[in-house]
Design a protein around this motif. Structure first.
Motif, PDB file in Angstrom:
ATOM      1  N   GLU A 258       0.832  -1.214   0.000  1.00  0.00           N
ATOM      2  CA  GLU A 258       0.000   0.000   0.000  1.00  0.00           C
ATOM      3  C   GLU A 258       0.862   1.256   0.000  1.00  0.00           C
ATOM      4  N   LEU A 259       0.510   2.158  -0.921  1.00  0.00           N
ATOM      5  CA  LEU A 259       1.206   3.439  -1.022  1.00  0.00           C
ATOM      6  C   LEU A 259       0.204   4.568  -0.796  1.00  0.00           C
ATOM      7  N   GLU A 260       0.716   5.719  -0.346  1.00  0.00           N
ATOM      8  CA  GLU A 260      -0.130   6.923  -0.285  1.00  0.00           C
ATOM      9  C   GLU A 260      -0.366   7.392  -1.726  1.00  0.00           C
ATOM     10  N   ASP A 261      -1.312   8.304  -1.916  1.00  0.00           N
ATOM     11  CA  ASP A 261      -1.542   8.858  -3.261  1.00  0.00           C
ATOM     12  C   ASP A 261      -0.286   9.530  -3.804  1.00  0.00           C
ATOM     13  N   THR A 262       0.527  10.082  -2.885  1.00  0.00           N
ATOM     14  CA  THR A 262       1.749  10.774  -3.286  1.00  0.00           C
ATOM     15  C   THR A 262       2.900   9.811  -3.589  1.00  0.00           C
ATOM     16  N   GLY A 263       2.651   8.519  -3.392  1.00  0.00           N
ATOM     17  CA  GLY A 263       3.686   7.527  -3.706  1.00  0.00           C
ATOM     18  C   GLY A 263       4.486   7.066  -2.501  1.00  0.00           C
ATOM     19  N   TYR A 264       4.328   7.772  -1.357  1.00  0.00           N
ATOM     20  CA  TYR A 264       5.065   7.345  -0.160  1.00  0.00           C
ATOM     21  C   TYR A 264       4.468   6.035   0.356  1.00  0.00           C
ATOM     22  N   ILE A 265       5.316   5.191   0.914  1.00  0.00           N
ATOM     23  CA  ILE A 265       4.854   3.889   1.412  1.00  0.00           C
ATOM     24  C   ILE A 265       4.092   4.085   2.717  1.00  0.00           C
ATOM     25  N   LYS A 266       2.948   3.412   2.823  1.00  0.00           N
ATOM     26  CA  LYS A 266       2.164   3.490   4.062  1.00  0.00           C
ATOM     27  C   LYS A 266       2.780   2.542   5.082  1.00  0.00           C
ATOM     28  N   THR A 267       3.149   3.096   6.237  1.00  0.00           N
ATOM     29  CA  THR A 267       3.643   2.231   7.315  1.00  0.00           C
ATOM     30  C   THR A 267       2.765   2.451   8.544  1.00  0.00           C
ATOM     31  N   SER A 268       2.855   1.497   9.466  1.00  0.00           N
ATOM     32  CA  SER A 268       2.103   1.597  10.713  1.00  0.00           C
ATOM     33  C   SER A 268       2.574   2.841  11.474  1.00  0.00           C
ATOM     34  N   LYS A 269       1.697   3.403  12.305  1.00  0.00           N
ATOM     35  CA  LYS A 269       2.086   4.598  13.080  1.00  0.00           C
ATOM     36  C   LYS A 269       3.062   4.249  14.190  1.00  0.00           C
ATOM     37  N   VAL A 270       3.099   2.974  14.592  1.00  0.00           N
ATOM     38  CA  VAL A 270       3.932   2.607  15.738  1.00  0.00           C
ATOM     39  C   VAL A 270       5.197   1.838  15.371  1.00  0.00           C
ATOM     40  N   ASN A 271       5.280   1.361  14.139  1.00  0.00           N
ATOM     41  CA  ASN A 271       6.493   0.650  13.730  1.00  0.00           C
ATOM     42  C   ASN A 271       6.673   0.794  12.213  1.00  0.00           C
ATOM     43  N   THR A 272       7.586   0.013  11.639  1.00  0.00           N
ATOM     44  CA  THR A 272       7.885   0.191  10.208  1.00  0.00           C
ATOM     45  C   THR A 272       7.163  -0.839   9.333  1.00  0.00           C
ATOM     46  N   ASN A 273       6.160  -1.512   9.904  1.00  0.00           N
ATOM     47  CA  ASN A 273       5.403  -2.515   9.133  1.00  0.00           C
ATOM     48  C   ASN A 273       4.673  -1.879   7.953  1.00  0.00           C
ATOM     49  N   THR A 274       4.728  -2.551   6.816  1.00  0.00           N
ATOM     50  CA  THR A 274       3.841  -2.183   5.702  1.00  0.00           C
ATOM     51  C   THR A 274       2.609  -3.082   5.840  1.00  0.00           C
ATOM     52  N   ASN A 275       1.743  -3.085   4.840  1.00  0.00           N
ATOM     53  CA  ASN A 275       0.561  -3.956   4.947  1.00  0.00           C
ATOM     54  C   ASN A 275       0.904  -5.427   4.679  1.00  0.00           C
ATOM     55  N   ILE A 276       2.137  -5.706   4.238  1.00  0.00           N
ATOM     56  CA  ILE A 276       2.544  -7.102   4.008  1.00  0.00           C
ATOM     57  C   ILE A 276       3.446  -7.545   5.167  1.00  0.00           C
ATOM     58  N   PRO A 277       3.022  -8.524   5.969  1.00  0.00           N
ATOM     59  CA  PRO A 277       3.889  -8.983   7.061  1.00  0.00           C
ATOM     60  C   PRO A 277       5.239  -9.450   6.502  1.00  0.00           C
ATOM     61  N   GLY A 278       6.314  -8.954   7.110  1.00  0.00           N
ATOM     62  CA  GLY A 278       7.657  -9.333   6.647  1.00  0.00           C
ATOM     63  C   GLY A 278       8.280  -8.304   5.722  1.00  0.00           C
ATOM     64  N   VAL A 279       7.487  -7.327   5.276  1.00  0.00           N
ATOM     65  CA  VAL A 279       8.024  -6.240   4.442  1.00  0.00           C
ATOM     66  C   VAL A 279       7.954  -4.949   5.257  1.00  0.00           C
ATOM     67  N   PHE A 280       9.101  -4.328   5.441  1.00  0.00           N
ATOM     68  CA  PHE A 280       9.203  -3.130   6.281  1.00  0.00           C
ATOM     69  C   PHE A 280       9.711  -1.969   5.421  1.00  0.00           C
ATOM     70  N   ALA A 281       9.363  -0.753   5.830  1.00  0.00           N
ATOM     71  CA  ALA A 281       9.834   0.404   5.053  1.00  0.00           C
ATOM     72  C   ALA A 281      10.365   1.474   5.991  1.00  0.00           C
ATOM     73  N   CYS A 282      11.434   2.116   5.569  1.00  0.00           N
ATOM     74  CA  CYS A 282      12.058   3.143   6.408  1.00  0.00           C
ATOM     75  C   CYS A 282      12.622   4.263   5.528  1.00  0.00           C
ATOM     76  N   GLY A 283      13.013   5.354   6.174  1.00  0.00           N
ATOM     77  CA  GLY A 283      13.631   6.466   5.444  1.00  0.00           C
ATOM     78  C   GLY A 283      12.650   7.267   4.600  1.00  0.00           C
ATOM     79  N   ASP A 284      13.199   8.013   3.649  1.00  0.00           N
ATOM     80  CA  ASP A 284      12.389   8.955   2.864  1.00  0.00           C
ATOM     81  C   ASP A 284      11.339   8.286   1.987  1.00  0.00           C
ATOM     82  N   ALA A 285      11.461   6.993   1.721  1.00  0.00           N
ATOM     83  CA  ALA A 285      10.456   6.305   0.900  1.00  0.00           C
ATOM     84  C   ALA A 285       9.106   6.279   1.614  1.00  0.00           C
ATOM     85  N   GLN A 286       9.125   6.447   2.941  1.00  0.00           N
ATOM     86  CA  GLN A 286       7.864   6.423   3.699  1.00  0.00           C
ATOM     87  C   GLN A 286       7.686   7.673   4.568  1.00  0.00           C
ATOM     88  N   ASP A 287       8.612   8.611   4.465  1.00  0.00           N
ATOM     89  CA  ASP A 287       8.546   9.795   5.344  1.00  0.00           C
ATOM     90  C   ASP A 287       8.549  11.079   4.525  1.00  0.00           C
TER      91      ASP A 287
END
Ligand code: NDP
Length: 318
Positions: A258-287
């Motif tokens: 799952e991505l935001e409309d702007t293309g940034y990766i959606k992560t959980s508010k409390v950790n770096t989880n994406t909507n796929i368990p086992g796939v994490f996102a960090c840095g400017d790709a999600q911030d």
């Protein structure tokens, strides 16, 4: 061609987020594989001095910082490869990553692909890209010694680039589309105090004008339009730098996470989880809020810890 090894963790990207994730997963003995991508070291390799990374009282050059980060990660077993991931398949575990004709398998993936400079989208901008138009002052500023330069944008990037470019150019004009600046007060004041910098507001770049001499093209003018008065002027200039922000490098993940409309990766508010368990996102790709080297590094650390815990949890259940 496919590898038979299933890696514990593959990290995509090698900016502060990716390399910090590599350091932490390396120290957790997970033997991370890092695909460094098109710009090894990320955006900091195209900056000059980094003054706001804690631990360096007198600042450090961006490329040097990334170099030591990589070496630190490698010291703990990170396998850093200068390769580009062109496709991913997160539909089932192990996840599949296509890299230059080869398929790699991973139990977990940390995405740290960062962001890239935005362009205006003018045909003349792409025509003169590399021939007077640039999106990286630190890469190309040197070519504009004693010349006239325009920087487009009103944020911190534009201010920083303009200040840096005064080291080379004879004059630097910041052209911003509004009256208010988005830049932080300190960066704006620094630009305003610089005698070589002139700030022009309510103005947009309409066209890059240049000439072709033999096989070489060069910029001669910038067609500028005042958006309030409608007045159009042809400003004599040799260099035009774009400082209008960044776009996350997430195209290969479209349809996979799952991505935001702007293309940034959606992560959980409390950790770096994406909507796929086992796939994490960090840095400017999600911030899109902080976008700092230190926040990227911090989220890289979080992603590494999240991946480590995820791997422990799947081992427990297998
Ligand atoms: P910003 O999004 O903050 O600013 C982009 C600027 O470009 C805005 O002024 C925007 O105008 C303008 N712009 C965007 N699109 C267009 C367009 N199509 N045509 C004309 N103008 C356009 O991005 P930055 O890259 O400047 O900064 C991003 C983040 O990174 C910020 O949080 C910043 O603080 C940080 N940063 C920090 C630095 C440091 O501390 N050393 C250095 C550089 C960045 P408008 O305002 O009208 O939207």
């Amino acid at each position: 061609m496919s590898e038979h090894i299933v890696h514990n963790v593959i990290i995509i990207g090698s900016g502060p987020a990716g390399l910090t994730a590599a350091l932490y997963t390396g120290r957790a003995n997970l033997k991370p594989l890092v695909f460094e991508g098109m710009q090894p070291g990320g955006q900091l390799t195209i900056t000059t001095e980094v003054e706001n990374y804690p631990g360096f009282e007198h600042g450090i050059m961006g490329p040097e910082l990334m170099d030591v980060m990589r070496k630190q990660a490698q010291r703990f077993g990170a396998d850093c490869q200068f390769k580009f991931v062109d496709k991913v398949d997160f539909s089932s575990s192990p996840f599949k990553l296509h890299v230059e004709g080869k398929e790699y398998l991973a139990k977990s993936v940390i995405i740290a692909t960062g962001a890239s400079a935005k362009l205006l989208g003018l045909p003349s901008e792409s025509e003169y890209m590399g021939f007077g138009v640039s999106a990286c002052a630190t890469c190309d500023g040197f070519f504009f010694k004693d010349q006239r330069i325009i920087v487009i944008g009103g944020g911190d990037t534009a201010m920083e680039e303009a200040n840096y470019l005064t080291k080379f150019g004879k004059e630097v004009m910041i052209v911003h589309r509004r009256e208010e600046f988005r830049a932080s007060k300190i960066m704006l004041e620094r630009a305003m105090k610089n005698p070589k910098i002139k700030l022009v507001t309510d103005t947009v770049l309409e066209e890059v004008i240049g000439v072709t001499e033999g096989s070489k093209k060069k910029v001669t003018h910038a067609k500028l339009k005042n958006v309030k008065t409608g007045e159009v002027t042809d400003q004599e200039v040799e260099g035009i730098f774009l400082g209008i922000g960044h776009k996350p490098n997430t195209d290969i993940f479209k349809g996979q996470i799952e991505l935001e409309d702007t293309g940034y990766i959606k992560t959980s508010k409390v950790n770096t989880n994406t909507n796929i368990p086992g796939v994490f996102a960090c840095g400017d790709a999600q911030d899109h809020v902080y976008r700092q080297a230190i926040t990227a590094a911090g989220s890289g650390c979080m992603a590494a810890i999240d991946a480590e815990r995820y791997l422990e949890s799947i081992e427990e259940h297998s």
